[in-house]
Scaffold this motif. Structure first.
Motif, PDB file in Angstrom:
ATOM      1  N   ASP A   2      34.508  80.665  26.549  1.00  0.00           N
ATOM      2  CA  ASP A   2      34.160  80.184  27.364  1.00  0.00           C
ATOM      3  C   ASP A   2      32.774  79.560  27.742  1.00  0.00           C
ATOM      4  N   THR A   3      32.091  80.300  27.129  1.00  0.00           N
ATOM      5  CA  THR A   3      30.430  79.753  26.963  1.00  0.00           C
ATOM      6  C   THR A   3      30.282  78.353  26.667  1.00  0.00           C
ATOM      7  N   LEU A   4      30.844  78.053  25.609  1.00  0.00           N
ATOM      8  CA  LEU A   4      31.052  76.842  25.115  1.00  0.00           C
ATOM      9  C   LEU A   4      31.317  75.706  25.996  1.00  0.00           C
ATOM     10  N   GLY A   5      32.391  76.067  26.644  1.00  0.00           N
ATOM     11  CA  GLY A   5      33.229  75.227  27.775  1.00  0.00           C
ATOM     12  C   GLY A   5      32.200  74.869  28.879  1.00  0.00           C
ATOM     13  N   ALA A   6      31.722  75.961  29.155  1.00  0.00           N
ATOM     14  CA  ALA A   6      30.601  75.681  30.503  1.00  0.00           C
ATOM     15  C   ALA A   6      29.512  75.092  30.026  1.00  0.00           C
ATOM     16  N   LEU A   7      28.960  75.111  28.612  1.00  0.00           N
ATOM     17  CA  LEU A   7      28.109  74.382  28.320  1.00  0.00           C
ATOM     18  C   LEU A   7      28.421  72.907  28.049  1.00  0.00           C
ATOM     19  N   GLU A   8      29.550  72.580  27.734  1.00  0.00           N
ATOM     20  CA  GLU A   8      30.196  71.414  27.580  1.00  0.00           C
ATOM     21  C   GLU A   8      30.200  70.603  28.967  1.00  0.00           C
ATOM     22  N   LEU A   9      30.706  71.306  29.936  1.00  0.00           N
ATOM     23  CA  LEU A   9      30.630  70.551  31.253  1.00  0.00           C
ATOM     24  C   LEU A   9      29.472  70.753  32.019  1.00  0.00           C
ATOM     25  N   ALA A  10      28.320  71.215  31.618  1.00  0.00           N
ATOM     26  CA  ALA A  10      27.056  71.381  32.221  1.00  0.00           C
ATOM     27  C   ALA A  10      26.164  70.188  31.520  1.00  0.00           C
ATOM     28  N   THR A  11      26.486  69.791  30.529  1.00  0.00           N
ATOM     29  CA  THR A  11      25.632  68.540  29.649  1.00  0.00           C
ATOM     30  C   THR A  11      26.176  67.362  29.826  1.00  0.00           C
ATOM     31  N   GLU A  12      27.472  67.196  29.986  1.00  0.00           N
ATOM     32  CA  GLU A  12      28.214  65.872  30.278  1.00  0.00           C
ATOM     33  C   GLU A  12      28.730  65.780  31.804  1.00  0.00           C
ATOM     34  N   ARG A  13      28.374  64.607  32.413  1.00  0.00           N
ATOM     35  CA  ARG A  13      28.796  64.404  33.670  1.00  0.00           C
ATOM     36  C   ARG A  13      30.526  64.486  33.825  1.00  0.00           C
ATOM     37  N   PRO A  14      31.019  65.168  34.756  1.00  0.00           N
ATOM     38  CA  PRO A  14      32.278  65.461  34.942  1.00  0.00           C
ATOM     39  C   PRO A  14      32.898  63.986  35.157  1.00  0.00           C
ATOM     40  N   THR A  15      33.473  63.228  34.649  1.00  0.00           N
ATOM     41  CA  THR A  15      34.337  61.824  34.798  1.00  0.00           C
ATOM     42  C   THR A  15      35.524  62.406  35.082  1.00  0.00           C
ATOM     43  N   LYS A  16      36.495  61.402  35.545  1.00  0.00           N
ATOM     44  CA  LYS A  16      38.012  61.629  35.877  1.00  0.00           C
ATOM     45  C   LYS A  16      38.542  61.673  34.413  1.00  0.00           C
ATOM     46  N   GLU A  17      38.398  60.972  33.398  1.00  0.00           N
ATOM     47  CA  GLU A  17      38.962  60.857  32.114  1.00  0.00           C
ATOM     48  C   GLU A  17      38.663  62.145  31.444  1.00  0.00           C
ATOM     49  N   LEU A  18      37.561  62.904  31.633  1.00  0.00           N
ATOM     50  CA  LEU A  18      36.986  64.026  30.924  1.00  0.00           C
ATOM     51  C   LEU A  18      37.974  65.251  31.416  1.00  0.00           C
ATOM     52  N   MET A  19      38.058  65.244  32.934  1.00  0.00           N
ATOM     53  CA  MET A  19      38.924  66.205  33.665  1.00  0.00           C
ATOM     54  C   MET A  19      40.551  66.213  33.348  1.00  0.00           C
ATOM     55  N   ASP A  20      40.882  65.039  32.894  1.00  0.00           N
ATOM     56  CA  ASP A  20      42.405  64.750  32.497  1.00  0.00           C
ATOM     57  C   ASP A  20      42.709  65.148  31.200  1.00  0.00           C
ATOM     58  N   HIS A  21      41.480  65.541  30.081  1.00  0.00           N
ATOM     59  CA  HIS A  21      41.668  66.139  28.841  1.00  0.00           C
ATOM     60  C   HIS A  21      42.383  67.499  29.035  1.00  0.00           C
ATOM     61  N   PRO A  22      43.305  67.595  28.171  1.00  0.00           N
ATOM     62  CA  PRO A  22      43.880  69.027  28.110  1.00  0.00           C
ATOM     63  C   PRO A  22      42.764  70.072  27.399  1.00  0.00           C
ATOM     64  N   PRO A  23      42.921  71.361  27.685  1.00  0.00           N
ATOM     65  CA  PRO A  23      41.941  72.344  26.891  1.00  0.00           C
ATOM     66  C   PRO A  23      42.163  72.381  25.704  1.00  0.00           C
ATOM     67  N   VAL A  24      41.003  72.646  24.662  1.00  0.00           N
ATOM     68  CA  VAL A  24      41.206  72.785  23.387  1.00  0.00           C
ATOM     69  C   VAL A  24      41.693  74.157  23.202  1.00  0.00           C
ATOM     70  N   GLY A  25      42.634  74.539  22.087  1.00  0.00           N
ATOM     71  CA  GLY A  25      43.136  75.624  21.784  1.00  0.00           C
ATOM     72  C   GLY A  25      42.302  76.539  20.983  1.00  0.00           C
ATOM     73  N   ARG A  26      42.372  77.916  20.790  1.00  0.00           N
ATOM     74  CA  ARG A  26      41.568  78.834  20.153  1.00  0.00           C
ATOM     75  C   ARG A  26      41.741  78.445  18.555  1.00  0.00           C
ATOM     76  N   VAL A  27      42.574  77.870  18.365  1.00  0.00           N
ATOM     77  CA  VAL A  27      42.827  77.654  16.781  1.00  0.00           C
ATOM     78  C   VAL A  27      42.424  76.211  16.276  1.00  0.00           C
ATOM     79  N   ALA A  28      42.112  75.352  17.136  1.00  0.00           N
ATOM     80  CA  ALA A  28      41.584  74.046  16.850  1.00  0.00           C
ATOM     81  C   ALA A  28      40.276  74.336  16.088  1.00  0.00           C
TER      82      ALA A  28
END
Length: 73
Positions: A2-28
């Motif tokens: 969850d920390t890495l996801g929050a860091l990603e959203l904090a460092t990159e501006r949230p755009t419509k395309e970014l918010m449409d991507h499905p979450p990355v799984g734990r085994v990725a």
């Protein structure tokens, strides 16, 4: 994770395309194939440069015996 996801959203501006991507799984994989390719290319380049300086550095930089071993640790 969850920390890495929050860091990603904090460092990159949230755009419509970014918010449409499905979450990355734990085994990725954390390092993708493109990253492995870039790591391999960079390491081969650095090894080539360092070995060239190690074995041909005296002739490349015209260093004679007087300056040999001037950096002693």
């Amino acid at each position: 994770m969850d920390t890495l996801g929050a860091l990603e959203l904090a460092t990159e501006r949230p755009t419509k395309e970014l918010m449409d991507h499905p979450p990355v799984g734990r085994v990725a994989p954390l390092i993708t194939n493109v990253m492995w390719r870039n790591l391999l290319a960079q390491s081969l380049y650095q090894i080539t440069v360092l070995l060239t300086f190690q074995f041909r550095g005296k002739s490349i930089f015209n260093v004679d015996k007087r300056v040999n071993n001037t950096i002693d640790i």
